[in-house]
Write a protein that holds these residues in place. Sequence first.
Motif, PDB file in Angstrom:
ATOM      1  N   LEU A 164       0.983  -1.408  -0.174  1.00  0.00           N
ATOM      2  CA  LEU A 164       0.326   0.274  -0.584  1.00  0.00           C
ATOM      3  C   LEU A 164       0.477   1.025  -0.090  1.00  0.00           C
ATOM      4  CD1 LEU A 164      -3.174  -0.505   2.832  1.00  0.00           C
ATOM      5  CD2 LEU A 164      -2.710  -0.597   0.256  1.00  0.00           C
ATOM      6  N   ASN A 165       0.533   2.115  -0.545  1.00  0.00           N
ATOM      7  CA  ASN A 165       1.126   3.623  -0.808  1.00  0.00           C
ATOM      8  C   ASN A 165       0.516   4.431   0.302  1.00  0.00           C
ATOM      9  OD1 ASN A 165       3.311   3.277  -2.504  1.00  0.00           O
ATOM     10  ND2 ASN A 165       1.677   3.397  -4.666  1.00  0.00           N
ATOM     11  N   GLY A 263       3.197  17.914  -6.943  1.00  0.00           N
ATOM     12  CA  GLY A 263       2.975  17.143  -5.943  1.00  0.00           C
ATOM     13  C   GLY A 263       3.028  16.144  -6.375  1.00  0.00           C
ATOM     14  N   GLU A 264       2.834  16.169  -7.555  1.00  0.00           N
ATOM     15  CA  GLU A 264       2.486  14.671  -8.341  1.00  0.00           C
ATOM     16  C   GLU A 264       3.632  13.054  -8.087  1.00  0.00           C
ATOM     17  OE1 GLU A 264       0.229  12.991  -9.714  1.00  0.00           O
ATOM     18  OE2 GLU A 264      -0.141  14.587 -11.814  1.00  0.00           O
ATOM     19  N   PHE A 265       2.914  12.267  -8.615  1.00  0.00           N
ATOM     20  CA  PHE A 265       4.297  11.075  -8.185  1.00  0.00           C
ATOM     21  C   PHE A 265       4.473  10.356  -8.744  1.00  0.00           C
ATOM     22  CE2 PHE A 265       6.015   8.196  -4.818  1.00  0.00           C
ATOM     23  CZ  PHE A 265       7.024   8.679  -4.584  1.00  0.00           C
ATOM     24  N   VAL A 266       4.747  10.543  -9.796  1.00  0.00           N
ATOM     25  CA  VAL A 266       4.958   9.826 -11.188  1.00  0.00           C
ATOM     26  C   VAL A 266       7.016   8.663 -10.918  1.00  0.00           C
ATOM     27  CG1 VAL A 266       5.424  10.125 -13.552  1.00  0.00           C
ATOM     28  CG2 VAL A 266       3.940  11.524 -11.966  1.00  0.00           C
ATOM     29  N   ILE A 273       2.053   7.060  -9.500  1.00  0.00           N
ATOM     30  CA  ILE A 273       1.614   6.423  -8.870  1.00  0.00           C
ATOM     31  C   ILE A 273       0.248   6.571  -7.832  1.00  0.00           C
ATOM     32  CG2 ILE A 273       2.509   5.884  -5.672  1.00  0.00           C
ATOM     33  CD1 ILE A 273       5.540   5.684  -7.592  1.00  0.00           C
ATOM     34  N   SER A 274      -0.649   5.670  -7.078  1.00  0.00           N
ATOM     35  CA  SER A 274      -1.708   6.475  -6.770  1.00  0.00           C
ATOM     36  C   SER A 274      -0.922   5.710  -5.726  1.00  0.00           C
ATOM     37  CB  SER A 274      -2.936   5.149  -7.031  1.00  0.00           C
ATOM     38  OG  SER A 274      -2.583   4.111  -6.429  1.00  0.00           O
ATOM     39  N   ILE A 275      -2.390   7.080  -4.919  1.00  0.00           N
ATOM     40  CA  ILE A 275      -2.176   6.941  -3.160  1.00  0.00           C
ATOM     41  C   ILE A 275      -2.977   5.820  -2.872  1.00  0.00           C
ATOM     42  CG2 ILE A 275      -1.995   8.745  -0.751  1.00  0.00           C
ATOM     43  CD1 ILE A 275       0.998   8.676  -2.526  1.00  0.00           C
ATOM     44  N   ASP A 276      -3.069   5.372  -1.796  1.00  0.00           N
ATOM     45  CA  ASP A 276      -3.476   4.616  -1.477  1.00  0.00           C
ATOM     46  C   ASP A 276      -4.700   4.936  -0.346  1.00  0.00           C
ATOM     47  OD1 ASP A 276      -3.901   2.003  -2.966  1.00  0.00           O
ATOM     48  OD2 ASP A 276      -1.696   2.145  -2.108  1.00  0.00           O
ATOM     49  N   VAL A 277      -3.599   6.009   1.334  1.00  0.00           N
ATOM     50  CA  VAL A 277      -4.057   5.895   2.403  1.00  0.00           C
ATOM     51  C   VAL A 277      -2.682   7.407   2.242  1.00  0.00           C
ATOM     52  CG1 VAL A 277      -4.000   5.373   4.910  1.00  0.00           C
ATOM     53  CG2 VAL A 277      -4.562   3.877   3.458  1.00  0.00           C
ATOM     54  N   CYS A 278      -4.166   8.475   2.549  1.00  0.00           N
ATOM     55  CA  CYS A 278      -3.126   9.642   3.283  1.00  0.00           C
ATOM     56  C   CYS A 278      -4.235   9.652   4.994  1.00  0.00           C
ATOM     57  CB  CYS A 278      -4.481  11.069   2.532  1.00  0.00           C
ATOM     58  SG  CYS A 278      -3.589  11.575   1.227  1.00  0.00           S
ATOM     59  N   TYR A 279      -2.681   9.964   5.333  1.00  0.00           N
ATOM     60  CA  TYR A 279      -2.766   9.898   6.671  1.00  0.00           C
ATOM     61  C   TYR A 279      -2.706  10.469   7.413  1.00  0.00           C
ATOM     62  CZ  TYR A 279      -2.771   8.140  11.817  1.00  0.00           C
ATOM     63  OH  TYR A 279      -2.924   7.604  13.371  1.00  0.00           O
ATOM     64  N   ALA A 308      -6.577  15.218  -7.580  1.00  0.00           N
ATOM     65  CA  ALA A 308      -6.319  14.840  -8.374  1.00  0.00           C
ATOM     66  C   ALA A 308      -6.352  12.990  -8.795  1.00  0.00           C
ATOM     67  CB  ALA A 308      -4.383  14.904  -7.989  1.00  0.00           C
ATOM     68  N   LYS A 309      -5.625  12.458  -9.831  1.00  0.00           N
ATOM     69  CA  LYS A 309      -6.226  11.095 -10.378  1.00  0.00           C
ATOM     70  C   LYS A 309      -6.262  10.385  -9.270  1.00  0.00           C
ATOM     71  CE  LYS A 309      -6.689   8.462 -14.122  1.00  0.00           C
ATOM     72  NZ  LYS A 309      -6.340   8.271 -15.082  1.00  0.00           N
ATOM     73  N   ARG A 310      -4.745  10.588  -8.585  1.00  0.00           N
ATOM     74  CA  ARG A 310      -3.909   9.281  -7.637  1.00  0.00           C
ATOM     75  C   ARG A 310      -4.724   9.776  -6.426  1.00  0.00           C
ATOM     76  NH1 ARG A 310      -1.287  13.885  -8.522  1.00  0.00           N
ATOM     77  NH2 ARG A 310      -0.928  14.955  -6.810  1.00  0.00           N
ATOM     78  N   TYR A 311      -5.574  10.282  -5.926  1.00  0.00           N
ATOM     79  CA  TYR A 311      -6.360   9.945  -5.206  1.00  0.00           C
ATOM     80  C   TYR A 311      -7.821   9.470  -4.912  1.00  0.00           C
ATOM     81  CZ  TYR A 311      -2.512  13.449  -3.589  1.00  0.00           C
ATOM     82  OH  TYR A 311      -1.843  13.859  -2.950  1.00  0.00           O
TER      83      TYR A 311
END
Length: 476
Positions: A164-165, A263-266, A273-279, A308-311
């Motif tokens: 998980l990211n 903040g794009e993470f590529v 890269i998709s982010i599964d969880v924002c804590y 953004a799509k990654r979220y």
Amino acid sequence: MRQTMKRDVITISDVSDSEIDEIFSLADEFLGGKDSGAHRVSGRRHQADAYLMATLFYEPSTRTRFSFEAAMKRLGGEVVGGADPATTSAAKGESVLDTVRVMESYTDLIVLRHPCEGAARAAAEHVGVPVINGGDGRHEHPTQTLCDLYTLRRELGGETLRDLNVLLIGDLKNGRTVHSLVYGLARFGANVITMAPPGLGLPSEVSRRLEEDYGRKPELGSQIFDNENGGARIGAMYIAPDSQLKTAISRAQLPRANLHFDGEFVEGDGVKISIDVCYVTRRQGERVSRDETVSSEYPVIDAKFLSAKRYKDTRVLHPLPRVGELGYDLDRDQRGVYFKQAAYGVPIRMALISKLLGISPFSTSRPQGPQHDLYRHGEKMQCANDRCITNHAVERRQLTPKFWLVRPTPKFPKISLRCTYCETDFEPPFYGRVGERSLHANAGVPDEMDWWKIVLFANEQEARMAGLEMSASAQS
Ligand code: CP
């Protein structure tokens, strides 16, 4: 019936992976089964009718205290305790160590929250009943991590957190919830991406432990981790004062990652890269000392940030309380699961209480003990953390500081002491050896060493008083 050997939960390392699985299974039962979809417990059971729990909270709390109390009462037990030390004999100067000694004679289990790091470990050493750390200063908050990991398992489905990211956002320096959480995430194979305002990144000792104890490799100021098993690529972003993000790139064997200003993470090959969880965590204003300068910038996570799509499928967690960093618009967004996360505090704490009281004992392996030797010559050494319980004006009368001796590594070439209470690392500048008169600089320490002979000194004067003289290497 009390378990023959009491168990305390002071850090997340005090429960093994299989024990965490057992806690989660029991919490599932309290919620009516694994697939029930429920997030709150109803009704009362009678498993803990014979038991009393003490809640001793020296700091404010809503979730931790009330969910522990609700958990105990749902189990049929009773609770005594207090949320305001001003109404107890703490106001007259009684030490927390005396207080827990008294409370162990009244109750079967103690939950303690205290502003000093290491307070819960010290309390646990002084009593014969289980002690649960409800948060000690900025050190750890292990039961919050149990709630967090359980929320992820329950909300994301599946048995595993591997790969998980997880993006950790906020004050990662002072936030005790994230300190416990990063170890838990590392243990279960999740990737960690950090995003902290300047000066509020993970403490160096947390990064060091992630590397040495959990096989993660921090890079670039300890903000990047990659998984040596090849399963992860993890980066970090910082919010710099000019709002530009410094790029941080994993050096895993996988494609390198780039972090754009937005903040794009590529990945290097352009795959996002998709982010599964924002804590998300709040600014820990109460833990910032007057002489510390802190950035006025702080990330705000809201529907706009998450557009953004990654979220798209991200789950947003927050240990709460929120104080402006988490948008209220997410309350109506199915990605926001923080109120369920708070609700899971009851079944998780019911399960933990049941385990520690021996109502439903652990049946699997206990965690392994510390990897380090106890330092034998620490009578005169003080912990370098002035918020450690061993430095508290009242508590220190009853406590002798103790340290783990952390041997040097190529990355950390000095001998460190790690306080057994608050787990802060520090590097005394000089060392000698039992039976020898030479004093050495704590740098470039030989690999081969009788480690039990090592005596560390906070300054030269102390070493001289012990009869040691500077060697040529220490002077250079
Ligand atoms: N998450 C948490 O510890 O909340 P409280 O401070 O309200 O207990």
